[in-house]
Design an enzyme around this catalytic site. Structure first.
Site, PDB file in Angstrom:
ATOM      1  N   HIS A 126     -54.901  13.036 -78.855  1.00 58.11           N
ATOM      2  CA  HIS A 126     -54.084  11.850 -79.167  1.00 58.11           C
ATOM      3  C   HIS A 126     -52.978  11.648 -78.116  1.00 58.11           C
ATOM      4  O   HIS A 126     -52.801  10.542 -77.581  1.00 58.11           O
ATOM      5  CB  HIS A 126     -53.480  12.022 -80.561  1.00 58.11           C
ATOM      6  CG  HIS A 126     -52.617  10.892 -81.014  1.00 58.11           C
ATOM      7  ND1 HIS A 126     -53.099   9.849 -81.782  1.00 58.11           N
ATOM      8  CD2 HIS A 126     -51.300  10.620 -80.816  1.00 58.11           C
ATOM      9  CE1 HIS A 126     -52.111   8.999 -82.033  1.00 58.11           C
ATOM     10  NE2 HIS A 126     -51.003   9.438 -81.457  1.00 58.11           N
ATOM     11  N   GLU A 127     -52.260  12.709 -77.801  1.00 57.38           N
ATOM     12  CA  GLU A 127     -51.144  12.565 -76.850  1.00 57.38           C
ATOM     13  C   GLU A 127     -51.639  12.230 -75.448  1.00 57.38           C
ATOM     14  O   GLU A 127     -50.972  11.498 -74.707  1.00 57.38           O
ATOM     15  CB  GLU A 127     -50.290  13.835 -76.832  1.00 57.38           C
ATOM     16  CG  GLU A 127     -49.592  14.148 -78.162  1.00 57.38           C
ATOM     17  CD  GLU A 127     -48.696  13.037 -78.683  1.00 57.38           C
ATOM     18  OE1 GLU A 127     -48.112  12.293 -77.872  1.00 57.38           O
ATOM     19  OE2 GLU A 127     -48.596  12.905 -79.924  1.00 57.38           O
ATOM     20  N   HIS A 130     -51.891   8.630 -75.104  1.00 56.77           N
ATOM     21  CA  HIS A 130     -50.596   8.009 -74.765  1.00 56.77           C
ATOM     22  C   HIS A 130     -50.262   8.203 -73.281  1.00 56.77           C
ATOM     23  O   HIS A 130     -49.829   7.273 -72.598  1.00 56.77           O
ATOM     24  CB  HIS A 130     -49.471   8.622 -75.603  1.00 56.77           C
ATOM     25  CG  HIS A 130     -49.458   8.210 -77.045  1.00 56.77           C
ATOM     26  ND1 HIS A 130     -49.683   6.912 -77.458  1.00 56.77           N
ATOM     27  CD2 HIS A 130     -49.212   8.921 -78.183  1.00 56.77           C
ATOM     28  CE1 HIS A 130     -49.577   6.855 -78.787  1.00 56.77           C
ATOM     29  NE2 HIS A 130     -49.307   8.056 -79.252  1.00 56.77           N
ATOM     30  N   HIS A 136     -51.036   2.790 -80.204  1.00 59.24           N
ATOM     31  CA  HIS A 136     -51.748   3.135 -81.427  1.00 59.24           C
ATOM     32  C   HIS A 136     -52.828   2.111 -81.756  1.00 59.24           C
ATOM     33  O   HIS A 136     -52.782   0.967 -81.319  1.00 59.24           O
ATOM     34  CB  HIS A 136     -50.758   3.302 -82.579  1.00 59.24           C
ATOM     35  CG  HIS A 136     -50.008   4.598 -82.484  1.00 59.24           C
ATOM     36  ND1 HIS A 136     -48.709   4.764 -82.909  1.00 59.24           N
ATOM     37  CD2 HIS A 136     -50.384   5.806 -81.980  1.00 59.24           C
ATOM     38  CE1 HIS A 136     -48.342   6.016 -82.681  1.00 59.24           C
ATOM     39  NE2 HIS A 136     -49.324   6.660 -82.115  1.00 59.24           N
TER      40      HIS A 136
HETATM   41  N1  TQI Z   1     -45.867  11.924 -82.451  1.00 58.71           N
HETATM   42  C1  TQI Z   1     -45.859  10.516 -82.320  1.00 58.71           C
HETATM   43  C2  TQI Z   1     -47.232  10.049 -81.792  1.00 58.71           C
HETATM   44  O1  TQI Z   1     -47.722  10.658 -80.840  1.00 58.71           O
HETATM   45  C3  TQI Z   1     -44.803  10.064 -81.351  1.00 58.71           C
HETATM   46  C4  TQI Z   1     -44.806   8.570 -81.272  1.00 58.71           C
HETATM   47  C5  TQI Z   1     -44.448   7.710 -82.224  1.00 58.71           C
HETATM   48  C6  TQI Z   1     -45.278   7.807 -80.209  1.00 58.71           C
HETATM   49  N2  TQI Z   1     -44.663   6.431 -81.782  1.00 58.71           N
HETATM   50  C7  TQI Z   1     -45.169   6.474 -80.577  1.00 58.71           C
HETATM   51  C8  TQI Z   1     -45.779   8.135 -78.981  1.00 58.71           C
HETATM   52  C9  TQI Z   1     -45.601   5.455 -79.750  1.00 58.71           C
HETATM   53  C10 TQI Z   1     -46.185   7.113 -78.138  1.00 58.71           C
HETATM   54  C11 TQI Z   1     -46.105   5.769 -78.532  1.00 58.71           C
HETATM   55  O2  TQI Z   1     -47.772   9.128 -82.352  1.00 58.71           O
HETATM   56  S1  TQI Z   1     -46.458  12.615 -83.790  1.00 58.71           S
HETATM   57  C12 TQI Z   1     -50.258  11.895 -84.488  1.00 58.71           C
HETATM   58  C13 TQI Z   1     -51.015  11.001 -85.391  1.00 58.71           C
HETATM   59  C14 TQI Z   1     -48.161  12.618 -83.701  1.00 58.71           C
HETATM   60  C15 TQI Z   1     -48.887  11.838 -84.524  1.00 58.71           C
HETATM   61  O3  TQI Z   1     -46.037  13.972 -83.714  1.00 58.71           O
HETATM   62  O4  TQI Z   1     -46.055  11.874 -84.933  1.00 58.71           O
HETATM   63  C16 TQI Z   1     -50.889  12.737 -83.629  1.00 58.71           C
HETATM   64  C17 TQI Z   1     -48.787  13.463 -82.838  1.00 58.71           C
HETATM   65  F1  TQI Z   1     -51.488   9.991 -84.763  1.00 58.71           F
HETATM   66  F2  TQI Z   1     -52.051  11.592 -85.904  1.00 58.71           F
HETATM   67  F3  TQI Z   1     -50.269  10.615 -86.349  1.00 58.71           F
HETATM   68  C18 TQI Z   1     -50.163  13.531 -82.782  1.00 58.71           C
HETATM   69 CL1  TQI Z   1     -52.603  12.865 -83.583  1.00 58.71          CL
HETATM   70 ZN    ZN Z   2     -49.275   8.435 -81.249  1.00 58.86          ZN
END
Ligand code: TQI
Ligand code: ZN
Ligand code: ZN
Length: 169
Positions: A126-127, A130, A136
């Protein structure tokens, strides 16, 4: 449906390879490093970009590290669950993970004894999305869908992720 960051930032046109490195202060073992390698490979398979680990942390395109709480970038981690990791849009390259999580790097996360166990490869895939420029997705099956539950594993790119990343690369 997939989305991009504001202004649709991407790594430079013609980029064939991106390097990544692990924060040497973390002293990560090979098992953990190989999980990131597998996660990068999933994106390499559907784009024209390949990923190579380098030991030169300071000059790597993507810099990976585990940190707890306030770690100097204005986006402090929050302890167990909540924010698991964050990565920034191209071409920042910072990829940080919350040291406080019960990361599972090998074995079956659905059988983990800790109820808070989080599958490292799932979060890494996922990261990396990004880091490459994807925002998303509204498609539940997509890796870029903004929800994951503890003790689940989701590492396969969905058609939606692939269509999105192929707009960029
Ligand atoms: N981290 C958030 C994410 O990676 C950080 C974030 C929020 C973000 N809004 C964003 C990053 C917009 C970039 C652009 O989404 S998290 C998931 C998921 C997170 C969440 O720790 O909440 C995953 C990390 F999508 F599953 F909710 C990994 Cl897979
Ligand atoms: Zn994300
Ligand atoms: Zn950070």
């Amino acid at each position: 449906h997939y989305s991009f960051f504001e202004g649709q930032p991407r790594w430079q046109e013609g980029t064939e390879e991106l390097t990544y490195a692990f924060d040497p202060d973390n002293g990560l073992d090979d098992t953990i490093k190989s999980v990131f390698g597998n996660a990068f490979k999933r994106w390499a398979e559907v784009t024209t970009i390949s990923f190579r680990e380098t030991a030169s942390y300071l000059t790597a395109d993507i810099r990976i590290g585990f940190y707890s709480g306030d770690h100097g970038d204005g986006e402090p981690f929050d302890g167990v669950l909540g924010t698991l990791a964050h990565a920034f849009s191209p071409t920042n390259g910072r990829f940080h993970l919350d040291q406080a999580e019960d990361w599972v790097a090998s074995g079956d996360v659905t059988k983990a004894s800790l109820s808070n166990a989080v599958d490292l490869e799932s979060v890494a895939v996922h990261e990396i999305g990004h880091l490459l420029g994807l925002g998303h997705s509204s498609v539940e099956e997509a890796i870029m869908y903004p929800t994951i539950t503890a003790r689940t594993r989701k590492v396969e790119l969905a058609d939606d992720d692939i269509q999105g990343i192929q707009v960029l690369y």
